[in-house]
Design an enzyme around this catalytic site. Sequence first.
Site, mmCIF file in Angstrom:
data_model
loop_
_atom_site.group_PDB
_atom_site.id
_atom_site.type_symbol
_atom_site.label_atom_id
_atom_site.label_comp_id
_atom_site.label_asym_id
_atom_site.label_seq_id
_atom_site.Cartn_x
_atom_site.Cartn_y
_atom_site.Cartn_z
ATOM 1 N N ILE A 39 0.842 -1.205 0.000
ATOM 2 C CA ILE A 39 0.000 0.000 0.000
ATOM 3 C C ILE A 39 0.880 1.259 0.000
ATOM 4 O O ILE A 39 0.622 2.219 -0.737
ATOM 5 C CB ILE A 39 -0.948 0.015 1.224
ATOM 6 C CG1 ILE A 39 -1.943 -1.160 1.147
ATOM 7 C CG2 ILE A 39 -1.686 1.344 1.329
ATOM 8 C CD1 ILE A 39 -2.843 -1.319 2.370
ATOM 9 N N ALA A 108 3.320 1.105 8.511
ATOM 10 C CA ALA A 108 4.106 -0.086 8.882
ATOM 11 C C ALA A 108 3.419 -0.881 9.982
ATOM 12 O O ALA A 108 3.012 -0.328 11.002
ATOM 13 C CB ALA A 108 5.501 0.331 9.336
ATOM 14 N N LYS A 187 -4.283 -5.047 14.993
ATOM 15 C CA LYS A 187 -4.780 -3.808 14.395
ATOM 16 C C LYS A 187 -5.703 -3.068 15.373
ATOM 17 O O LYS A 187 -5.680 -1.845 15.467
ATOM 18 C CB LYS A 187 -5.516 -4.091 13.080
ATOM 19 C CG LYS A 187 -4.651 -4.671 11.977
ATOM 20 C CD LYS A 187 -3.411 -3.866 11.653
ATOM 21 C CE LYS A 187 -3.653 -2.584 10.889
ATOM 22 N NZ LYS A 187 -2.357 -1.881 10.618
HETATM 23 P P1 NAP Z 1 2.987 -5.068 3.429
HETATM 24 O O1 NAP Z 1 3.425 -4.857 2.038
HETATM 25 O O2 NAP Z 1 3.418 -6.318 4.117
HETATM 26 O O3 NAP Z 1 3.417 -3.805 4.285
HETATM 27 C C1 NAP Z 1 3.683 -3.866 5.636
HETATM 28 C C2 NAP Z 1 4.791 -2.890 5.911
HETATM 29 O O4 NAP Z 1 5.077 -2.891 7.311
HETATM 30 C C3 NAP Z 1 6.085 -3.282 5.189
HETATM 31 O O5 NAP Z 1 6.677 -2.131 4.650
HETATM 32 C C4 NAP Z 1 6.932 -3.842 6.316
HETATM 33 O O6 NAP Z 1 8.307 -3.662 6.128
HETATM 34 C C5 NAP Z 1 6.468 -2.992 7.471
HETATM 35 N N1 NAP Z 1 6.837 -3.632 8.726
HETATM 36 C C6 NAP Z 1 6.423 -4.812 9.222
HETATM 37 N N2 NAP Z 1 7.039 -5.054 10.393
HETATM 38 C C7 NAP Z 1 7.866 -4.000 10.614
HETATM 39 C C8 NAP Z 1 8.788 -3.642 11.638
HETATM 40 N N3 NAP Z 1 9.028 -4.448 12.676
HETATM 41 N N4 NAP Z 1 9.444 -2.470 11.532
HETATM 42 C C9 NAP Z 1 9.252 -1.648 10.481
HETATM 43 N N5 NAP Z 1 8.406 -1.929 9.481
HETATM 44 C C10 NAP Z 1 7.740 -3.083 9.563
HETATM 45 O O7 NAP Z 1 1.410 -5.060 3.519
HETATM 46 P P2 NAP Z 1 0.339 -3.936 3.149
HETATM 47 O O8 NAP Z 1 -0.834 -4.668 2.684
HETATM 48 O O9 NAP Z 1 0.928 -2.883 2.314
HETATM 49 O O10 NAP Z 1 0.010 -3.347 4.584
HETATM 50 C C11 NAP Z 1 0.281 -2.001 4.948
HETATM 51 C C12 NAP Z 1 -0.635 -1.599 6.076
HETATM 52 O O11 NAP Z 1 -1.979 -1.683 5.638
HETATM 53 C C13 NAP Z 1 -0.544 -2.486 7.315
HETATM 54 O O12 NAP Z 1 -0.683 -1.650 8.448
HETATM 55 C C14 NAP Z 1 -1.756 -3.399 7.185
HETATM 56 O O13 NAP Z 1 -2.200 -3.862 8.429
HETATM 57 C C15 NAP Z 1 -2.751 -2.421 6.565
HETATM 58 N N6 NAP Z 1 -3.873 -3.027 5.851
HETATM 59 C C16 NAP Z 1 -3.662 -3.837 4.768
HETATM 60 C C17 NAP Z 1 -4.745 -4.372 4.094
HETATM 61 C C18 NAP Z 1 -4.576 -5.239 2.884
HETATM 62 O O14 NAP Z 1 -5.555 -5.889 2.453
HETATM 63 N N7 NAP Z 1 -3.404 -5.274 2.269
HETATM 64 C C19 NAP Z 1 -6.042 -4.098 4.553
HETATM 65 C C20 NAP Z 1 -6.228 -3.275 5.640
HETATM 66 C C21 NAP Z 1 -5.132 -2.735 6.281
HETATM 67 P P3 NAP Z 1 9.163 -4.764 5.343
HETATM 68 O O15 NAP Z 1 8.890 -4.460 3.899
HETATM 69 O O16 NAP Z 1 10.545 -4.488 5.776
HETATM 70 O O17 NAP Z 1 8.648 -6.108 5.746
#
Ligand code: NAP
Length: 379
Positions: A39, A108, A187
């Site tokens: 995202i 993140a 979350k």
């Molecule tokens: P994603 O690509 O896995 O992104 C998650 C991000 O969080 C990555 O950049 C990851 O870094 C970072 N992260 C995880 N653990 C971390 C740590 N210990 N320290 C620093 N950074 C960390 O997934 P996404 O779908 O884009 O999700 C982004 C946000 O949207 C999250 O908060 C998720 O809960 C929320 N969300 C997603 C969805 C969906 O359907 N995709 C729906 C609702 C909400 P790395 O790249 O280094 O792992």
Amino acid sequence: MSEQENASEEIVQLPDEEVADLYDNTGPLILVTGASGYIATHIVQQLQQEGYRVRGTVRSLRNESKTKPLRQLCPEAKYQLEVVEADLNVEASWLPAIKGCTYVIHTASPFPKENPKHEDEVIRPAVDGTLSVLKACHEAGSVKRVVLTSSIASIIAGNDHGNDYVYSESDWTNVVGKNVLPYYKSKTLAEKAAWDYVESLSGEQRFELAVVNPGYVLGPVLCGSFATSMEIPKRLLQHEMPMLPKLNFPVVDVRDVAKAHIKAMTVLEAAGNRHILSTCNMWVKDMALILKEEFGSQGYHVPTHNAPSPLLKVSSLFDKSIKMILPSIGEIKLMDNTRMKTTLEIQAMPVHNTFVDMCYSMIENGMIKKAKKYKAQSK
Ligand code: NAP
């Protein structure tokens, strides 16, 4: 001559280039945490396209598979993207990243495709990490507003509402309810901690908080690594599930989600509010039919029949990701998306394009195998 006319005579008119330079030095700096994520890359790209100065955090600057696509998001950007390191598990890493920023978009958070061995593996970084970010915003003193990427996971779980119930921003997941997944708890607890923290700040120290709560996010991929959102499209196109789980999701396009984050940062009325982001509800079968129509003739065998529940129960013994979804089989979570449409003024994209664009981008990025008869998407 009136006083007003006298005053206007004293205004020094700068040439256009100098006015632009002045803005360069004083324009708001925006921090996007977890910038290399699925995202976040869309948020960074849209911010850069809109001419903002952007700083993004990654866990490691040495991880080229994540940083390279991030740096290439907007070649024509007015300001080069600044990339810095910060980790949710390291509180001290956040103040240097946040110093000088006016806005922080905090995306993140761990989003695993399977339940971890212990729920604290996702809960602690989500909650403690969010608090570290907010404390650093407070300490930095320059932050006006934080936009937090929460989820409908903090709204829809742990309460026994039926399939007709329409969830709104006033609903909260009951973390001690039945079958609440660790990710959902992470979350919910992180979002609650954020609201409580901001509330605890005294008047003049308080910055604004706006929260977005997306449903299942789908759409084209700009990041370099695999994210949980990509799991279902990949399984469908690679025929990794011969039959479909009877699952229903509120879905939303990643481009609309990115736009919503930027609106939540700039729209006055977004401050102090949560915003559900959901275009419509879809069964996995609806997704499969769209993909079969587009990719069936290109050599992809997309399954389109629902699996009977007993079969899924047996499969869940061997496949942890099936075990994770088992409690949601047959459930429908309807969402009220009024705030997305009115406050954030998002006119959602048609979901057909969302799926098709997502799968083409996953094939082009090597996340889904190229079938022999594959033809690139015509623009
Ligand atoms: P994603 O690509 O896995 O992104 C998650 C991000 O969080 C990555 O950049 C990851 O870094 C970072 N992260 C995880 N653990 C971390 C740590 N210990 N320290 C620093 N950074 C960390 O997934 P996404 O779908 O884009 O999700 C982004 C946000 O949207 C999250 O908060 C998720 O809960 C929320 N969300 C997603 C969805 C969906 O359907 N995709 C729906 C609702 C909400 P790395 O790249 O280094 O792992």
